[in-house]
Design a protein around this motif. Structure first.
Motif, PDB file in Angstrom:
ATOM      1  N   LYS A  41      -0.480   6.043   0.989  1.00 15.70           N
ATOM      2  CA  LYS A  41      -0.261   5.631   2.058  1.00 15.70           C
ATOM      3  C   LYS A  41       2.017   5.652   2.464  1.00 15.70           C
ATOM      4  CE  LYS A  41      -4.872   4.837   3.750  1.00 15.70           C
ATOM      5  NZ  LYS A  41      -5.391   3.581   4.665  1.00 15.70           N
ATOM      6  N   TYR A  42       2.439   7.139   3.280  1.00 20.27           N
ATOM      7  CA  TYR A  42       3.223   6.379   3.854  1.00 20.27           C
ATOM      8  C   TYR A  42       3.373   6.080   5.072  1.00 20.27           C
ATOM      9  CZ  TYR A  42       5.316   7.823  -0.975  1.00 20.27           C
ATOM     10  OH  TYR A  42       5.914   8.660  -1.618  1.00 20.27           O
ATOM     11  N   LEU A  43       4.736   5.065   5.925  1.00 23.33           N
ATOM     12  CA  LEU A  43       3.986   4.935   6.885  1.00 23.33           C
ATOM     13  C   LEU A  43       5.646   4.947   7.419  1.00 23.33           C
ATOM     14  CD1 LEU A  43       4.902   1.495   6.987  1.00 23.33           C
ATOM     15  CD2 LEU A  43       2.115   1.908   6.401  1.00 23.33           C
ATOM     16  N   ARG A  44       5.584   4.487   8.894  1.00 18.99           N
ATOM     17  CA  ARG A  44       6.837   4.533   9.297  1.00 18.99           C
ATOM     18  C   ARG A  44       7.507   2.927   9.918  1.00 18.99           C
ATOM     19  NH1 ARG A  44       7.906   6.598  14.126  1.00 18.99           N
ATOM     20  NH2 ARG A  44      10.078   6.522  14.588  1.00 18.99           N
ATOM     21  N   PHE A  45       8.027   2.649   9.538  1.00 24.68           N
ATOM     22  CA  PHE A  45       8.412   0.702  10.609  1.00 24.68           C
ATOM     23  C   PHE A  45       9.008   0.060  10.677  1.00 24.68           C
ATOM     24  CE2 PHE A  45       9.164   0.524   5.314  1.00 24.68           C
ATOM     25  CZ  PHE A  45      10.327  -0.744   6.103  1.00 24.68           C
ATOM     26  N   LEU A  46       9.035  -0.676  11.254  1.00 25.20           N
ATOM     27  CA  LEU A  46      10.881  -1.428  11.878  1.00 25.20           C
ATOM     28  C   LEU A  46      10.701  -2.759  11.440  1.00 25.20           C
ATOM     29  CD1 LEU A  46      12.974  -1.207  13.973  1.00 25.20           C
ATOM     30  CD2 LEU A  46      11.142  -2.334  15.532  1.00 25.20           C
ATOM     31  N   TYR A  47      12.365  -2.729  10.947  1.00 22.05           N
ATOM     32  CA  TYR A  47      12.767  -4.097   9.930  1.00 22.05           C
ATOM     33  C   TYR A  47      14.219  -4.173   9.977  1.00 22.05           C
ATOM     34  CZ  TYR A  47      13.349  -6.682   6.273  1.00 22.05           C
ATOM     35  OH  TYR A  47      13.562  -8.063   5.174  1.00 22.05           O
ATOM     36  N   ILE A 105      11.014   4.446   6.284  1.00 20.51           N
ATOM     37  CA  ILE A 105       9.673   5.345   5.562  1.00 20.51           C
ATOM     38  C   ILE A 105       9.673   4.434   4.521  1.00 20.51           C
ATOM     39  CG2 ILE A 105       8.601   7.192   4.325  1.00 20.51           C
ATOM     40  CD1 ILE A 105      10.581   8.861   6.756  1.00 20.51           C
ATOM     41  N   GLY A 106       8.418   3.989   4.133  1.00 24.70           N
ATOM     42  CA  GLY A 106       7.704   2.839   3.207  1.00 24.70           C
ATOM     43  C   GLY A 106       6.639   3.805   2.359  1.00 24.70           C
ATOM     44  N   LYS A 107       6.015   3.347   1.354  1.00 26.10           N
ATOM     45  CA  LYS A 107       4.688   2.850   0.800  1.00 26.10           C
ATOM     46  C   LYS A 107       3.861   2.480   1.167  1.00 26.10           C
ATOM     47  CE  LYS A 107       5.283   3.910  -2.531  1.00 26.10           C
ATOM     48  NZ  LYS A 107       5.808   4.071  -4.855  1.00 26.10           N
ATOM     49  N   LEU A 108       2.608   2.242   1.894  1.00 22.44           N
ATOM     50  CA  LEU A 108       1.863   0.867   1.688  1.00 22.44           C
ATOM     51  C   LEU A 108       1.431   0.264   0.225  1.00 22.44           C
ATOM     52  CD1 LEU A 108       0.857  -0.975   3.956  1.00 22.44           C
ATOM     53  CD2 LEU A 108      -0.911   0.428   5.201  1.00 22.44           C
ATOM     54  N   GLY A 109       1.394  -0.899   0.745  1.00 22.79           N
ATOM     55  CA  GLY A 109       0.615  -2.007  -0.137  1.00 22.79           C
ATOM     56  C   GLY A 109      -0.418  -2.602   0.092  1.00 22.79           C
ATOM     57  N   ASP A 167      -0.038  -5.907   1.052  1.00 24.98           N
ATOM     58  CA  ASP A 167       0.327  -7.145   1.335  1.00 24.98           C
ATOM     59  C   ASP A 167       1.353  -6.582   1.871  1.00 24.98           C
ATOM     60  OD1 ASP A 167       1.104  -7.976  -0.636  1.00 24.98           O
ATOM     61  OD2 ASP A 167       0.006  -9.698  -0.709  1.00 24.98           O
ATOM     62  N   ASP A 168       2.232  -5.571   1.312  1.00 20.22           N
ATOM     63  CA  ASP A 168       3.667  -5.524   1.279  1.00 20.22           C
ATOM     64  C   ASP A 168       3.870  -4.055   1.801  1.00 20.22           C
ATOM     65  OD1 ASP A 168       2.891  -4.319  -1.050  1.00 20.22           O
ATOM     66  OD2 ASP A 168       4.988  -5.393  -2.291  1.00 20.22           O
ATOM     67  N   ILE A 169       5.517  -3.596   2.084  1.00 23.65           N
ATOM     68  CA  ILE A 169       5.951  -2.347   1.736  1.00 23.65           C
ATOM     69  C   ILE A 169       7.366  -1.888   1.211  1.00 23.65           C
ATOM     70  CG2 ILE A 169       6.724  -0.360   3.675  1.00 23.65           C
ATOM     71  CD1 ILE A 169       5.983  -2.076   5.625  1.00 23.65           C
ATOM     72  N   ILE A 170       6.776  -0.775   0.568  1.00 25.86           N
ATOM     73  CA  ILE A 170       7.963  -0.418  -0.421  1.00 25.86           C
ATOM     74  C   ILE A 170       9.196   0.352   0.201  1.00 25.86           C
ATOM     75  CG2 ILE A 170       8.706   0.294  -2.477  1.00 25.86           C
ATOM     76  CD1 ILE A 170       6.370  -1.488  -3.013  1.00 25.86           C
ATOM     77  N   LYS A 171       9.719   0.041   0.348  1.00 29.46           N
ATOM     78  CA  LYS A 171      10.849   0.708   1.417  1.00 29.46           C
ATOM     79  C   LYS A 171      10.783   1.979   0.109  1.00 29.46           C
ATOM     80  CE  LYS A 171      14.938  -0.307   2.738  1.00 29.46           C
ATOM     81  NZ  LYS A 171      15.904  -1.080   3.645  1.00 29.46           N
ATOM     82  N   VAL A 172      10.930   3.768   0.895  1.00 30.82           N
ATOM     83  CA  VAL A 172      11.831   4.043   0.094  1.00 30.82           C
ATOM     84  C   VAL A 172      13.023   3.851  -0.526  1.00 30.82           C
ATOM     85  CG1 VAL A 172      12.210   6.457  -0.552  1.00 30.82           C
ATOM     86  CG2 VAL A 172       9.784   5.601   1.069  1.00 30.82           C
ATOM     87  N   GLY A 173      13.527   3.864  -1.667  1.00 34.18           N
ATOM     88  CA  GLY A 173      14.118   3.971  -1.794  1.00 34.18           C
ATOM     89  C   GLY A 173      14.726   2.519  -2.527  1.00 34.18           C
ATOM     90  N   ASP A 174      13.627   1.387  -2.104  1.00 31.29           N
ATOM     91  CA  ASP A 174      14.178   0.178  -2.191  1.00 31.29           C
ATOM     92  C   ASP A 174      12.882  -1.414  -2.511  1.00 31.29           C
ATOM     93  OD1 ASP A 174      15.882  -1.513   0.424  1.00 31.29           O
ATOM     94  OD2 ASP A 174      16.633  -1.650  -1.770  1.00 31.29           O
ATOM     95  N   SER A 203      10.410  -4.541  -2.142  1.00 35.82           N
ATOM     96  CA  SER A 203       9.573  -4.889  -1.324  1.00 35.82           C
ATOM     97  C   SER A 203       8.940  -5.581  -0.434  1.00 35.82           C
ATOM     98  CB  SER A 203       8.311  -5.184  -2.189  1.00 35.82           C
ATOM     99  OG  SER A 203       7.023  -5.699  -1.049  1.00 35.82           O
ATOM    100  N   ILE A 204       9.646  -5.059   0.832  1.00 37.11           N
ATOM    101  CA  ILE A 204       9.230  -6.017   1.904  1.00 37.11           C
ATOM    102  C   ILE A 204       7.625  -6.824   2.955  1.00 37.11           C
ATOM    103  CG2 ILE A 204       9.777  -6.028   4.193  1.00 37.11           C
ATOM    104  CD1 ILE A 204      11.206  -3.840   3.822  1.00 37.11           C
ATOM    105  N   GLU A 205       7.569  -7.802   3.103  1.00 41.25           N
ATOM    106  CA  GLU A 205       6.180  -8.282   3.067  1.00 41.25           C
ATOM    107  C   GLU A 205       6.161  -7.640   4.907  1.00 41.25           C
ATOM    108  OE1 GLU A 205       6.133 -12.977   3.556  1.00 41.25           O
ATOM    109  OE2 GLU A 205       6.808 -12.696   1.650  1.00 41.25           O
ATOM    110  N   LEU A 206       4.604  -7.334   4.559  1.00 40.91           N
ATOM    111  CA  LEU A 206       4.153  -6.782   6.081  1.00 40.91           C
ATOM    112  C   LEU A 206       3.887  -7.399   6.981  1.00 40.91           C
ATOM    113  CD1 LEU A 206       2.517  -3.826   6.146  1.00 40.91           C
ATOM    114  CD2 LEU A 206       0.298  -5.033   5.448  1.00 40.91           C
ATOM    115  N   GLU A 207       3.901  -8.657   7.021  1.00 44.78           N
ATOM    116  CA  GLU A 207       4.361  -9.401   8.296  1.00 44.78           C
ATOM    117  C   GLU A 207       5.766  -9.634   8.992  1.00 44.78           C
ATOM    118  OE1 GLU A 207       3.228 -13.148   6.175  1.00 44.78           O
ATOM    119  OE2 GLU A 207       1.038 -12.819   5.863  1.00 44.78           O
ATOM    120  N   SER A 208       6.006  -9.408   8.473  1.00 42.30           N
ATOM    121  CA  SER A 208       8.111  -9.426   8.910  1.00 42.30           C
ATOM    122  C   SER A 208       7.976  -7.481   9.457  1.00 42.30           C
ATOM    123  CB  SER A 208       8.749  -9.890   7.217  1.00 42.30           C
ATOM    124  OG  SER A 208       9.034  -8.435   6.461  1.00 42.30           O
TER     125      SER A 208
END
Length: 94
Positions: free
Chosen positions: A2-8, A14-18, A20-27, A29-34
């Motif tokens: 699942k891909y999604l748009r998010f504000l960080y 844009i990233g892939k939903l894990g 409990d985290d999001i893998i920012k495209v080309g970057d 992992s970021i915690e989903l809570e943040s």
């Protein structure tokens, strides 16, 4: 996947939903809570068709129209998950 748009950190990504985290495209992992998950798209217009199937007309107690019922929605009608739905004060039926 699942891909999604998010504000960080005040930027849209844009990233892939894990799990409990999001893998920012080309970057990394970021915690989903943040992050704040945003609507999947930013449309410029939304064109809709009303009473476009028999079951919907039946549940509303209305006859199927002979021609499609076309209506528009403003782009502000699109919200992200967990966002509040805001009803205009003048609303009688939504």
């Amino acid at each position: 996947m699942k891909y999604l748009r998010f504000l960080y950190k005040k930027k849209i990504h844009i990233g892939k939903l894990g799990e409990d985290d999001i893998i920012k495209v080309g970057d990394d992992s970021i915690e989903l809570e943040s992050v704040k998950i945003l609507p999947p798209a930013v449309p410029t217009k939304i064109v809709s068709v009303g009473l476009n199937y028999a079951d919907h007309a039946k549940e509303l107690g209305m006859a199927l129209p002979e021609e499609p019922i076309i209506f528009l929605k403003p782009p502000t009608a699109v919200i992200g998950p967990e966002d509040n739905i805001l009803y205009p004060a003048s609303s009688k039926r939504v």
